[in-house]
Write a protein that holds these residues in place. Structure first.
Motif, mmCIF file in Angstrom:
data_model
loop_
_atom_site.group_PDB
_atom_site.id
_atom_site.type_symbol
_atom_site.label_atom_id
_atom_site.label_comp_id
_atom_site.label_asym_id
_atom_site.label_seq_id
_atom_site.Cartn_x
_atom_site.Cartn_y
_atom_site.Cartn_z
ATOM 1 N N GLY A 17 0.823 -1.205 0.000
ATOM 2 C CA GLY A 17 0.000 0.000 0.000
ATOM 3 C C GLY A 17 0.857 1.255 0.000
ATOM 4 N N LEU A 18 1.938 1.253 0.781
ATOM 5 C CA LEU A 18 2.819 2.419 0.839
ATOM 6 C C LEU A 18 3.565 2.621 -0.479
ATOM 7 C CD1 LEU A 18 4.211 2.044 4.454
ATOM 8 C CD2 LEU A 18 2.743 3.873 3.605
ATOM 9 N N ILE A 19 3.927 1.509 -1.122
ATOM 10 C CA ILE A 19 4.571 1.622 -2.437
ATOM 11 C C ILE A 19 3.608 2.288 -3.412
ATOM 12 C CG2 ILE A 19 5.461 0.299 -4.406
ATOM 13 C CD1 ILE A 19 6.480 -1.767 -2.362
ATOM 14 N N PHE A 20 2.350 1.884 -3.340
ATOM 15 C CA PHE A 20 1.333 2.504 -4.191
ATOM 16 C C PHE A 20 1.231 4.003 -3.884
ATOM 17 C CE2 PHE A 20 -2.975 4.074 -4.677
ATOM 18 C CZ PHE A 20 -3.261 3.739 -5.987
ATOM 19 N N ALA A 74 -6.688 -3.952 12.554
ATOM 20 C CA ALA A 74 -5.795 -4.541 11.542
ATOM 21 C C ALA A 74 -6.230 -5.961 11.184
ATOM 22 C CB ALA A 74 -4.354 -4.544 12.058
ATOM 23 N N VAL A 75 -6.522 -6.762 12.190
ATOM 24 C CA VAL A 75 -6.953 -8.149 11.931
ATOM 25 C C VAL A 75 -8.277 -8.154 11.171
ATOM 26 C CG1 VAL A 75 -7.761 -10.270 13.041
ATOM 27 C CG2 VAL A 75 -5.708 -9.129 13.898
ATOM 28 N N ALA A 76 -9.209 -7.306 11.619
ATOM 29 C CA ALA A 76 -10.517 -7.245 10.944
ATOM 30 C C ALA A 76 -10.352 -6.808 9.494
ATOM 31 C CB ALA A 76 -11.433 -6.276 11.700
ATOM 32 N N SER A 77 -9.492 -5.825 9.257
ATOM 33 C CA SER A 77 -9.270 -5.339 7.890
ATOM 34 C C SER A 77 -8.654 -6.419 7.016
ATOM 35 C CB SER A 77 -8.347 -4.109 7.912
ATOM 36 O OG SER A 77 -8.915 -3.079 8.662
ATOM 37 N N ASN A 78 -7.682 -7.125 7.562
ATOM 38 C CA ASN A 78 -7.032 -8.199 6.800
ATOM 39 C C ASN A 78 -8.050 -9.236 6.350
ATOM 40 O OD1 ASN A 78 -4.606 -6.960 7.186
ATOM 41 N ND2 ASN A 78 -3.685 -8.570 8.450
ATOM 42 N N LEU A 79 -8.914 -9.646 7.279
ATOM 43 C CA LEU A 79 -9.877 -10.707 6.972
ATOM 44 C C LEU A 79 -11.007 -10.193 6.076
ATOM 45 C CD1 LEU A 79 -10.065 -12.438 10.484
ATOM 46 C CD2 LEU A 79 -8.663 -13.073 8.505
ATOM 47 N N LEU A 80 -11.468 -8.963 6.376
ATOM 48 C CA LEU A 80 -12.609 -8.397 5.637
ATOM 49 C C LEU A 80 -12.267 -8.122 4.178
ATOM 50 C CD1 LEU A 80 -15.511 -7.541 6.390
ATOM 51 C CD2 LEU A 80 -14.665 -5.205 6.652
ATOM 52 N N PHE A 81 -11.054 -7.575 3.966
ATOM 53 C CA PHE A 81 -10.676 -7.206 2.597
ATOM 54 C C PHE A 81 -9.823 -8.271 1.919
ATOM 55 C CE2 PHE A 81 -11.327 -3.095 4.766
ATOM 56 C CZ PHE A 81 -12.336 -2.585 3.962
ATOM 57 N N ALA A 139 -3.308 -0.672 -3.584
ATOM 58 C CA ALA A 139 -3.922 0.453 -2.869
ATOM 59 C C ALA A 139 -4.679 -0.006 -1.632
ATOM 60 C CB ALA A 139 -4.859 1.207 -3.804
ATOM 61 N N LEU A 140 -5.211 -1.223 -1.694
ATOM 62 C CA LEU A 140 -6.019 -1.713 -0.577
ATOM 63 C C LEU A 140 -5.214 -1.810 0.724
ATOM 64 C CD1 LEU A 140 -8.980 -2.322 -0.637
ATOM 65 C CD2 LEU A 140 -8.452 -4.754 -0.970
ATOM 66 N N GLY A 141 -3.906 -2.006 0.585
ATOM 67 C CA GLY A 141 -3.052 -2.095 1.765
ATOM 68 C C GLY A 141 -3.064 -0.822 2.598
ATOM 69 N N LEU A 162 8.232 -6.053 -7.576
ATOM 70 C CA LEU A 162 7.526 -5.696 -6.353
ATOM 71 C C LEU A 162 6.708 -4.425 -6.540
ATOM 72 C CD1 LEU A 162 8.444 -7.216 -3.376
ATOM 73 C CD2 LEU A 162 7.912 -4.831 -2.876
ATOM 74 N N ARG A 163 7.261 -3.494 -7.330
ATOM 75 C CA ARG A 163 6.493 -2.284 -7.628
ATOM 76 C C ARG A 163 5.170 -2.649 -8.290
ATOM 77 N NH1 ARG A 163 11.039 1.755 -9.949
ATOM 78 N NH2 ARG A 163 11.463 2.915 -8.054
ATOM 79 N N GLU A 164 5.251 -3.675 -9.152
ATOM 80 C CA GLU A 164 4.024 -4.082 -9.841
ATOM 81 C C GLU A 164 3.010 -4.668 -8.876
ATOM 82 O OE1 GLU A 164 5.451 -6.713 -12.832
ATOM 83 O OE2 GLU A 164 6.179 -5.103 -14.142
ATOM 84 N N SER A 165 3.507 -5.102 -7.710
ATOM 85 C CA SER A 165 2.585 -5.680 -6.741
ATOM 86 C C SER A 165 1.947 -4.623 -5.848
ATOM 87 C CB SER A 165 3.313 -6.707 -5.861
ATOM 88 O OG SER A 165 4.157 -6.033 -4.954
ATOM 89 N N ALA A 166 2.226 -3.337 -6.139
ATOM 90 C CA ALA A 166 1.637 -2.257 -5.352
ATOM 91 C C ALA A 166 0.130 -2.424 -5.261
ATOM 92 C CB ALA A 166 1.990 -0.918 -5.997
#
Lengths: 89, 521
Positions: free
Chosen positions: B130-133, B299-306, B266-268, B260-264
């Motif tokens: 996400g930060l790379i994005f 953080a845990v909820a976001s990881n699982l939800l998204f 936004a959701l992160g 890795l840049r290509e793996s940017a």
């Protein structure tokens, strides 16, 4: 003191020999005892002699009334009023 | 003409002054030494001096940042000290336990464990991607990345009150993104450490801030407000220095960076919310454990939800044979049985440092009980601190030196706090000023030298199991000794206080104003 005042406090260059005036009531830490048994508060490099303080006043915080002050020698004389605290250690 | 506040001084509660006992100081320092050493009081410094020499040799000379190695150095030093004790060695052994059970050690340990779990969970949730994005989208280039990292890490550390925690989070999450974009790794690591210094120094919930206020008989709110001027005076030139150095210092070339840049992703960036929850919760006055716990929940909820990570990325029980429970999302079948996941990795990564912390506070306690600290204090008051300027310089340089030597800055701060209080009081230097001298130099030196705790926690993230080095390659590992000159905010903060001691900038005397009642955290 307001929150704003707290942020502004100390924005100045302060000398090493602060001066006071007769009539000031100030809180000081008693830092020692002179040879004559009179208590002394060293404030920076200024010296205040305190009369009438308890015998165990060294390393306690006391309120004193400044009786006289010599701005040329940065020394003064004060009278003990009350003890308000002790050393942090 | 008087230059102090005339009239009746501000009221004080008149009650007992804080003695710092909540942090394991005060009472011990005032007792007579209980341990007698062959060679006198100075011999009680042997364990700590030996450890420092070991740390300099290991991390400074040989460039080995293994925290477990420092643990062995501390163990050997502590053992050697025992051979110099006269009479019964039981008192020496008891002092080791006494030191280890001080609250300051537990405070640091708790903060690290929670911060480690939090940071690792954000990493599992794709925060780096996400930060790379974001860096690409905001056009934060390689040259400006260190300056931006300094500001952001400073904000995080100010929010969560633990510079170590902020260092872990940023080295884990932001450092790889910056290096992959092309920022110089040494400068970027130093910028992160500078941000940690800023937050450790200014945060009202920081353990060093609390210790500095309580030990100097000052209220925490007043201390934070009064130190703002010093922090800003150092931060502005530090920010400029990172902009200039960022343009001058080249980055490294990493294979796979383009991929890795290509793996940017936004959701992160959803984890900015997780970080925001921690900062806001901490700033409104919640305990650091509660603040990070709420961030962890988000953080845990976001990881699982998204779908940013699976449940087993967070907690995983690995069994060798499939069974009735192997269908659970947190149970996996593998070759070796064990427990894993971000919570596990994040917490376990700090175990070596935790052990080291316990040993260091034990060695400091041996020095107190052996009279080494008292000997230093007497020497300073009689020979060095003979005018108010020299007294303040002694406080600044003494705090900086002891923090330069002792790895864990809070432990060093507690060790030097009685001297700062006593020397300052002998010249009626105000508690706010004393607290600021104490904390600024504690915070700064805790993140500069290779053996400093702040540097080690960041380095641990790089070289630890599943660390950045193993994930991205050796270019992602910075030799701690290379960082020393570039921790600009730390150096500038020390310089500001040396200048302040000489010129009287910010100096206040006890008669100027009384501290409000100390609010203990």
């Amino acid at each position: 003191m307001s929150v704003f005042d707290k942020f502004l406090a100390g924005w100045s260059f302060r000398g090493s020999t602060p001066d006071y005036a007769a009539g000031d009531a100030i809180e000081v830490m008693v830092t020692g005892e002179s040879d004559g048994g009179v208590h002394v508060a060293r404030i920076g490099d200024s010296t205040l002699r305190i009369e009438g303080a308890p015998g165990d006043a060294v390393d306690t915080r006391v309120v004193v009334d400044v009786e006289s002050w010599d701005e040329s020698s940065h020394t003064g004389r004060a009278t003990y009023r009350k003890t308000v605290g002790g050393s942090a250690f | 003409m008087t230059d102090t506040t005339a009239g009746t001084p501000a009221a004080t509660d008149g009650g007992d002054p804080p003695d710092g006992s909540d942090f394991g100081v005060g009472e011990e320092g005032s007792d007579d030494p209980r341990i007698e050493f062959r060679g006198g009081k100075w011999a009680s410094t042997l364990p700590l001096v030996f450890f420092i020499a070991w740390a300099i040799f290991q991390s400074g000379v040989l460039g080995i940042g293994d925290t477990n190695g420092l643990v062995v150095g501390a163990l050997v030093g502590t053992t050697l000290g025992m051979f110099l004790v006269r009479g019964d060695w039981k008192a020496y052994a008891d002092t080791i336990f006494e030191g280890m059970t001080q609250r300051v050690a537990a405070t640091a340990i708790v903060a690290w464990l929670w911060a480690g779990m939090f940071a690792q969970t954000l990493q599992a949730g794709g925060f780096v991607e996400g930060l790379i994005f974001a860096a690409d989208a905001l056009n934060v280039g390689a040259s400006t990345f260190p300056a931006a990292a300094f500001i952001l890490c400073g904000l995080l550390a100010t929010g969560i009150g633990t510079g170590y925690g902020a260092t872990v989070a940023f080295v884990t999450l932001v450092f790889p993104a910056g290096v992959l974009i092309g920022a110089n790794p040494v400068l970027l690591f130093a910028a992160i450490l500078s941000g940690a210094v800023f937050g450790d120094n200014l945060a009202p919930v920081s353990d060093t801030t609390i210790v500095s206020a309580v030990t100097q008989d000052a209220d925490i709110g007043g201390v934070v407000a009064s130190r703002f001027k010093y922090a800003i005076a150092a931060a502005v030139p530090a920010f400029a220095a990172y902009l200039i150095a960022g343009s001058a210092m080249a980055g490294v070339s990493l294979e796979g960076a383009v991929a890795l840049r290509e793996s940017a992703n936004a959701l992160g960036l959803v984890h900015l919310l997780s970080m925001g929850v921690v900062i806001v919760t901490a700033v409104v006055g919640r305990h650091i454990v509660e603040a990070i716990s709420w961030g962890l929940v988000v953080a845990v909820a976001s990881n699982l939800l998204f779908g940013l990570s699976s449940a087993s990325d967070i907690v995983a029980f690995t069994v060798t044979e499939a069974g009735a429970l192997s269908g659970l999302p947190v149970v996996e079948v593998g070759e070796t049985a064990g427990v894993g996941g971000s919570l596990y990795t994040g917490a376990v990564g700090f175990f070596p440092l935790i052990v080291l912390t316990l040993l260091i506070v034990a060695m400091a306690q041996i020095m107190i009980r052996g009279g080494g600290f008292e000997a230093i204090q007497t020497f300073l008051l009689d020979r060095v601190a003979t005018t108010v300027r020299r007294a303040e310089l002694t406080m600044v340089l003494g705090t900086a030196t002891i923090n330069g030597m002792i790895t864990i800055n809070t432990a060093a701060e507690i060790a030097i706090a009685p001297y700062v209080a006593r020397i300052g009081e002998k010249f009626n230097i105000n508690g706010y000023r004393r607290a600021n001298i104490l904390d600024a130099n504690t915070s700064a030196l805790g993140y500069i030298f290779p053996w400093a705790g702040g540097v080690l926690v960041g380095y641990q993230v790089m070289v630890g199991p599943d660390g950045l080095g193993s994930q991205y390659g050796p270019e992602m590992v910075v030799n701690p000794i290379e960082v020393v000159p570039y921790v600009f905010h730390g150096w500038f903060l020390v310089a500001i206080f040396i200048i302040a001691a000489i010129t009287g900038f910010g100096r206040e005397y006890i008669p100027d104003r009384a501290s409000e009642e100390v609010s203990r955290a």
